[in-house]
Motif scaffolding. Structure first.
Motif, PDB file in Angstrom:
ATOM      1  N   THR A 136      10.846  12.780  62.406  1.00 32.74           N
ATOM      2  CA  THR A 136      10.111  14.024  62.648  1.00 32.74           C
ATOM      3  C   THR A 136      10.796  15.199  61.967  1.00 32.74           C
ATOM      4  OG1 THR A 136       9.352  13.182  64.783  1.00 32.74           O
ATOM      5  CG2 THR A 136       9.189  15.549  64.418  1.00 32.74           C
ATOM      6  N   THR A 164       9.224  17.382  58.637  1.00 34.23           N
ATOM      7  CA  THR A 164       8.704  18.718  58.916  1.00 34.23           C
ATOM      8  C   THR A 164       8.837  19.642  57.713  1.00 34.23           C
ATOM      9  OG1 THR A 164       9.293  18.447  61.251  1.00 34.23           O
ATOM     10  CG2 THR A 164       8.861  20.681  60.486  1.00 34.23           C
ATOM     11  N   ARG A 170       5.689  21.462  55.960  1.00 35.76           N
ATOM     12  CA  ARG A 170       5.583  22.916  55.871  1.00 35.76           C
ATOM     13  C   ARG A 170       5.132  23.345  54.471  1.00 35.76           C
ATOM     14  NH1 ARG A 170       8.818  27.214  54.266  1.00 35.76           N
ATOM     15  NH2 ARG A 170       8.479  29.137  55.483  1.00 35.76           N
ATOM     16  N   GLY A 203       2.361  21.199  61.963  1.00 37.22           N
ATOM     17  CA  GLY A 203       3.572  20.486  62.337  1.00 37.22           C
ATOM     18  C   GLY A 203       3.299  19.172  63.027  1.00 37.22           C
ATOM     19  N   ALA A 235       4.114  15.858  61.051  1.00 35.31           N
ATOM     20  CA  ALA A 235       5.467  15.306  61.142  1.00 35.31           C
ATOM     21  C   ALA A 235       5.685  14.610  62.485  1.00 35.31           C
ATOM     22  CB  ALA A 235       6.492  16.427  60.944  1.00 35.31           C
ATOM     23  N   PHE A 267      11.337  18.167  66.125  1.00 36.71           N
ATOM     24  CA  PHE A 267      10.552  19.321  65.663  1.00 36.71           C
ATOM     25  C   PHE A 267      11.161  20.651  66.080  1.00 36.71           C
ATOM     26  CE2 PHE A 267       6.907  22.265  66.091  1.00 36.71           C
ATOM     27  CZ  PHE A 267       6.457  22.241  64.779  1.00 36.71           C
ATOM     28  N   HIS A 276      12.974  23.307  63.700  1.00 36.98           N
ATOM     29  CA  HIS A 276      12.099  24.058  62.803  1.00 36.98           C
ATOM     30  C   HIS A 276      11.227  25.057  63.553  1.00 36.98           C
ATOM     31  CE1 HIS A 276      12.921  21.349  59.362  1.00 36.98           C
ATOM     32  NE2 HIS A 276      12.949  20.384  60.279  1.00 36.98           N
ATOM     33  N   ASN A 277      11.117  24.888  64.870  1.00 35.70           N
ATOM     34  CA  ASN A 277      10.150  25.666  65.643  1.00 35.70           C
ATOM     35  C   ASN A 277      10.784  26.717  66.540  1.00 35.70           C
ATOM     36  OD1 ASN A 277       7.901  25.272  68.336  1.00 35.70           O
ATOM     37  ND2 ASN A 277       7.282  26.038  66.337  1.00 35.70           N
TER      38      ASN A 277
END
Length: 457
Positions: free
Chosen positions: A19, A23, A27, A53, A56, A216, A219-220
């Motif tokens: 994942t 990502t 993106r 997202g 991913a 994830f 990245h979030n």
């Protein structure tokens, strides 16, 4: 069979790694195809941020299932049950609907129909509620139609509850990760502690779901570089619901054999054990409460229940005065308290200290909620150890002043203090359509002409 903890950890790590690695390319792909909504009046972020997202996360789900199928301790889950294949089929359908919505923003009723179809696909392949353990009554067998309707309802409620709470950077992924961690502990105890093989699929789903969210989150987290979008929020909601359905409708309480006597007596005596089994409301309590309040609020205002607004729980935290990061952490705290509190009570229901700890942590949570209403000033000797907003400062020839320049002892009312510290905010707009339920705080003069969702920035 040896302890499968290492196999679960390997599955979780592979899911998280896939994942995480996917990502970044996702993106870039989202930016290339223009899956970047314009800044709306209800958004927190200040730059157009790509979505998709969930692509991913779906890749991580597939990788986790493939790895688990080749592990000695987990391979039996695929041999003895069709539930992993049912989950993959339903997840693929709901993920595809979410991808289309992230790009083209399809109608809410179409999404609702897609959620029901995805749930029906899982039911057809065997992932359904067969019976319910009801305290004081016993195990109640459900007809095919009753089981189907209850399963579809639970899937739709869970998906939309997670989707509603996806309003701040890292909020939905973190809350679902916390819920799945608590759910994993409970289902693993059923499987390995009591030898109930029917709990094995739910345990696997919880481990994979943790990996999806953990991979994830980097990245979030605020400031987010990518949003999971509906392709991600609906996906993790469906996986969470699938685990709850599996352990609720497949585990026979008689197999635990904790009590002697009739089935009705055993069920009644094991009430704390059934708390996480009946419905996953203890696991998604915060998202479910947000969902119910949103429906009531919108219906009361004469709006559609699907009309987006800025009245969610996380929006209220921002309006109270919490920062973005602190709002997310507070929601994490309450989710962990409810989820792990329910699991802890189900294990040691006779222990008074469990109740005392939950009550004490609830008090701490209430204090955290009210923090913006008070601005404590640290004593002079402790000023070097606290953030600047809690310090006093000295000017030549004057006494100590607060950080906002107000002389000590000359404060007005609490409302005037809040007004001096908090910038004026625009009125809350209700019924603004869109996705990723966030709200805007403060002016947005930097982006006066952002009207297109296909911005390349």
């Amino acid at each position: 069979m040896g302890q499968p903890v290492r196999d679960y950890l390997l599955t979780l790590c592979v899911t998280a790694a896939v994942t995480y690695l996917l990502t970044g390319p996702v993106r870039k792909f989202a930016i290339a195809i223009g899956a970047m909504p314009a800044i709306r009046a209800r958004d927190v972020h200040r730059e157009p941020t790509p979505r998709l997202g969930g692509i991913a996360m779906f890749g991580g789900l597939c990788a986790g299932l493939i790895v688990a199928d080749h592990l000695f301790n987990l391979n039996s889950v695929f041999e003895l049950s069709n539930e992993p294949r049912a989950l993959l089929s339903g997840a693929a359908m709901i993920w595809l609907i979410g991808v289309l919505d992230d790009k083209f923003e399809i109608d809410a009723l179409i999404k609702l129909g897609g959620q029901m179809i995805a749930a029906a696909v899982m039911v057809i392949q065997g992932l359904t509620i067969l019976w319910l353990p009801i305290p004081g009554v016993g195990t109640v067998a459900l007809t095919q139609w009753q089981g189907t309707l209850l399963t579809v309802a639970l899937v739709v409620i869970t998906i939309n509850a997670v989707n509603f709470v996806d309003g701040l950077d890292g909020l939905a992924a973190g809350m679902v990760c916390i819920a799945s961690a608590a759910f994993f502990l409970y289902t693993y105890r059923l499987w390995y502690g009591y030898g109930i093989e029917a709990a094995a699929p739910a345990t696997l789903f919880a481990a994979i779901l943790m990996g999806m969210c953990l991979g994830f989150l980097p990245h979030n987290m605020h400031p987010a570089r990518i949003f999971m979008g509906d392709s991600g929020s609906m996906l993790i909601g469906l996986v969470l619901a699938a685990g709850a359905i599996s352990v609720t409708g497949q585990v026979d309480p008689d197999t635990m054999k904790l009590f002697e006597g009739s089935e009705r007596q055993a069920t009644h005596a094991m009430l704390p054990v059934f708390i996480p089994l009946l419905l996953p409301l203890t696991i998604i309590a915060i998202p479910a409460a947000d969902l119910i309040l949103a429906i009531v609020r919108r219906t009361w205002n004469g709006q559609s229940p699907f009309a987006a607004d800025r009245g969610h729980l996380h929006h209220r935290l921002l309006e109270i005065g919490h920062s973005h990061s602190r709002s997310v952490l507070i929601m994490y705290f309450w989710s962990a308290l409810i989820a792990f509190g329910a699991v802890g009570y189900s294990v040691h229901s006779a222990s008074l200290w469990i109740v005392l700890v939950i009550v004490g942590l609830s008090a701490v949570g209430l204090v955290l909620l009210l923090m913006p209403r008070f601005t404590p000033r640290a004593p002079r000797w402790a000023e070097a150890f606290v953030p600047p907003r809690y310090r006093r400062r000295r000017r030549a020839g004057h006494d100590y002043e607060d950080a906002d320049g107000t002389p000590e002892g000359q404060h007005g009312s609490e409302d005037s203090q809040m007004a001096s510290r908090t910038p004026e905010r625009p009125p809350a707009a209700v019924g603004v359509s869109g996705v990723n339920g966030a709200t805007a705080i403060g002016p947005r003069s930097r982006f006066p002409d952002r009207d297109r969702a296909d911005s390349s920035r």
